[in-house]
Motif scaffolding. Structure first.
Motif, mmCIF file in Angstrom:
data_model
loop_
_atom_site.group_PDB
_atom_site.id
_atom_site.type_symbol
_atom_site.label_atom_id
_atom_site.label_comp_id
_atom_site.label_asym_id
_atom_site.label_seq_id
_atom_site.Cartn_x
_atom_site.Cartn_y
_atom_site.Cartn_z
ATOM 1 N N UNK A 1 40.242 22.802 -1.224
ATOM 2 C CA UNK A 1 41.627 23.305 -0.779
ATOM 3 C C UNK A 1 42.711 22.460 -0.527
ATOM 4 N N UNK A 2 42.045 21.369 0.016
ATOM 5 C CA UNK A 2 42.964 20.226 0.551
ATOM 6 C C UNK A 2 43.882 19.693 -0.233
ATOM 7 N N UNK A 3 43.650 19.692 -1.543
ATOM 8 C CA UNK A 3 44.739 19.320 -2.471
ATOM 9 C C UNK A 3 45.598 19.991 -2.890
ATOM 10 N N UNK A 4 45.790 21.219 -2.493
ATOM 11 C CA UNK A 4 47.158 22.051 -2.721
ATOM 12 C C UNK A 4 47.973 22.130 -1.505
ATOM 13 N N UNK A 5 47.592 21.324 -0.303
ATOM 14 C CA UNK A 5 48.476 21.009 0.881
ATOM 15 C C UNK A 5 48.929 19.980 1.144
ATOM 16 N N UNK A 6 48.330 19.150 0.266
ATOM 17 C CA UNK A 6 49.077 17.622 0.301
ATOM 18 C C UNK A 6 49.515 17.138 -1.044
ATOM 19 N N UNK A 7 50.353 15.939 -1.105
ATOM 20 C CA UNK A 7 50.756 15.370 -2.274
ATOM 21 C C UNK A 7 51.814 16.326 -3.097
#
Length: 179
Positions: A1-7
């Protein structure tokens, strides 16, 4: 889930959500398809003007068909004279304006309102002769009628027949009773 909120992915998702919200807003918001010309009632301005001048005021009895009154004002002329302006968008979406005053000299007033002092002919309106003036660089046509107590000027980008329509609609209004 973290990868859709960063970068980059987070940025792309946020951008997509914003565009989707704007698209939905534009889809459900009603829009007018035609132009809107504000209609301004000139009757109170004409009545106020009539109370301040020593002559009977001329004004349209009825606006020409398809015309929209969109401006009106009372201005100061030369030598303390009052000047009435009533403007229109014509049916052909050109500009026409009725201007009147008892400013003296009448010829100077008419020339200033017409942006020209050179007559280019006359136009018959209901049996009355109006002087024509034309200023090519401004595409401004003007009809002028010199009366003993007032000068009437009809001017604008409207063509001669349209200016004649406004002149035809004019009638002398009775002088309001003193309070």
């Amino acid at each position: 889930m973290r990868r859709f909120t960063e970068g980059f992915y987070g940025y792309a998702v946020a951008l997509f959500v914003c565009f989707a919200a704007v698209g939905l807003f534009l889809l459900i918001t009603p829009r007018s398809q035609g132009e809107h010309i504000p209609r301004l009632d000139y009757s109170i301005t004409v009545a106020n003007y009539a109370r301040t001048v020593p002559y009977q005021v001329w004004a349209p009895v009825k606006d020409p068909e398809g015309w929209t009154p969109n401006s009106n004002r009372i201005a100061k002329g030369e030598g303390k004279a009052q000047v009435l302006h009533v403007g229109y968008a014509t049916k052909a979406r050109q500009h026409a304006m009725l201007i009147q005053s008892d400013e003296k000299p009448a010829a100077g007033f008419a020339s200033r309102m017409a942006n020209s002092d050179k007559p280019v002919g006359t136009q018959d309106v209901n049996g009355q002769q109006w002087e024509r003036r034309f200023r090519e660089d401004k595409n401004q046509r003007t009809l002028i009628r010199f009366l003993p107590d007032v000068t009437l000027v009809i001017t604008g980008t409207a063509d001669w027949p349209e200016l004649g329509q406004l002149a035809t609609a004019l009638e002398q209004r009775p002088k309001p009773a003193a309070p």
